[in-house]
Design a protein around this motif. Structure first.
Motif, PDB file in Angstrom:
ATOM      1  N   GLY A 182      -7.667  -3.229  11.173  1.00  0.00           N
ATOM      2  CA  GLY A 182      -7.487  -2.584  11.549  1.00  0.00           C
ATOM      3  C   GLY A 182      -7.993  -2.440  12.707  1.00  0.00           C
ATOM      4  N   GLU A 200      -8.059  -7.390   6.763  1.00  0.00           N
ATOM      5  CA  GLU A 200      -6.884  -8.646   5.812  1.00  0.00           C
ATOM      6  C   GLU A 200      -7.247 -10.445   6.187  1.00  0.00           C
ATOM      7  N   GLU A 228       0.485  -1.440  -0.042  1.00  0.00           N
ATOM      8  CA  GLU A 228       0.212  -0.271   0.501  1.00  0.00           C
ATOM      9  C   GLU A 228       0.492   1.173   0.184  1.00  0.00           C
ATOM     10  N   VAL A 245      -3.486   1.561   8.372  1.00  0.00           N
ATOM     11  CA  VAL A 245      -4.485   0.874   7.790  1.00  0.00           C
ATOM     12  C   VAL A 245      -5.989   1.657   8.280  1.00  0.00           C
ATOM     13  N   PRO A 246      -6.750   1.695   7.464  1.00  0.00           N
ATOM     14  CA  PRO A 246      -8.275   2.072   8.173  1.00  0.00           C
ATOM     15  C   PRO A 246      -9.063   1.360   9.414  1.00  0.00           C
ATOM     16  N   GLN A 247      -9.450   1.754  10.051  1.00  0.00           N
ATOM     17  CA  GLN A 247     -10.288   0.223  11.014  1.00  0.00           C
ATOM     18  C   GLN A 247     -11.319  -0.615  10.816  1.00  0.00           C
ATOM     19  N   SER A 248     -11.573  -0.424   9.912  1.00  0.00           N
ATOM     20  CA  SER A 248     -12.214  -1.129   9.850  1.00  0.00           C
ATOM     21  C   SER A 248     -12.236  -1.989   8.552  1.00  0.00           C
ATOM     22  N   TYR A 249     -10.806  -1.968   7.913  1.00  0.00           N
ATOM     23  CA  TYR A 249      -9.528  -3.086   7.344  1.00  0.00           C
ATOM     24  C   TYR A 249      -9.842  -4.386   7.370  1.00  0.00           C
ATOM     25  N   LYS A 286      -9.090  -8.548  11.797  1.00  0.00           N
ATOM     26  CA  LYS A 286      -9.306  -7.471  11.558  1.00  0.00           C
ATOM     27  C   LYS A 286      -8.243  -6.667  11.827  1.00  0.00           C
TER      28      LYS A 286
END
Length: 78
Positions: free
Chosen positions: A21, A15, A4, A9-13, A19
């Motif tokens: 994020g 991978e 990236e 990292v957005p909190q809702s991300y 969770k």
């Protein structure tokens, strides 16, 4: 970070069904409370984790403002 280009990292991300994020948010909270192990903090620092998102946003906006001022010759943003 490699894929990236940043470690913000957005909190809702999510991978690989994790969770990520939320995990990073937890690391930030632990650091803020003085409870994050120094070796973990160092490892996160090494990959460029932004600890204070509000400060980072302020710095980014300030840089944009300076760019505007230099380009336009004034600070009166419409």
């Amino acid at each position: 970070q490699q894929r990236e280009g940043h470690s913000n990292v957005p909190q809702s991300y999510i991978e690989d069904h994790i969770k990520l994020g939320s995990w990073l948010s937890d690391q930030r909270q632990q650091k803020k409370k003085g409870k994050l192990d120094q070796s973990k903090e160092k490892r996160l620092d090494e990959i460029g984790v932004v600890w204070d998102l509000l400060l980072e946003k302020w710095e980014k906006n300030y840089r944009l403002f300076v760019k505007f001022q230099q380009r336009e010759g004034h600070s009166n943003v419409p």
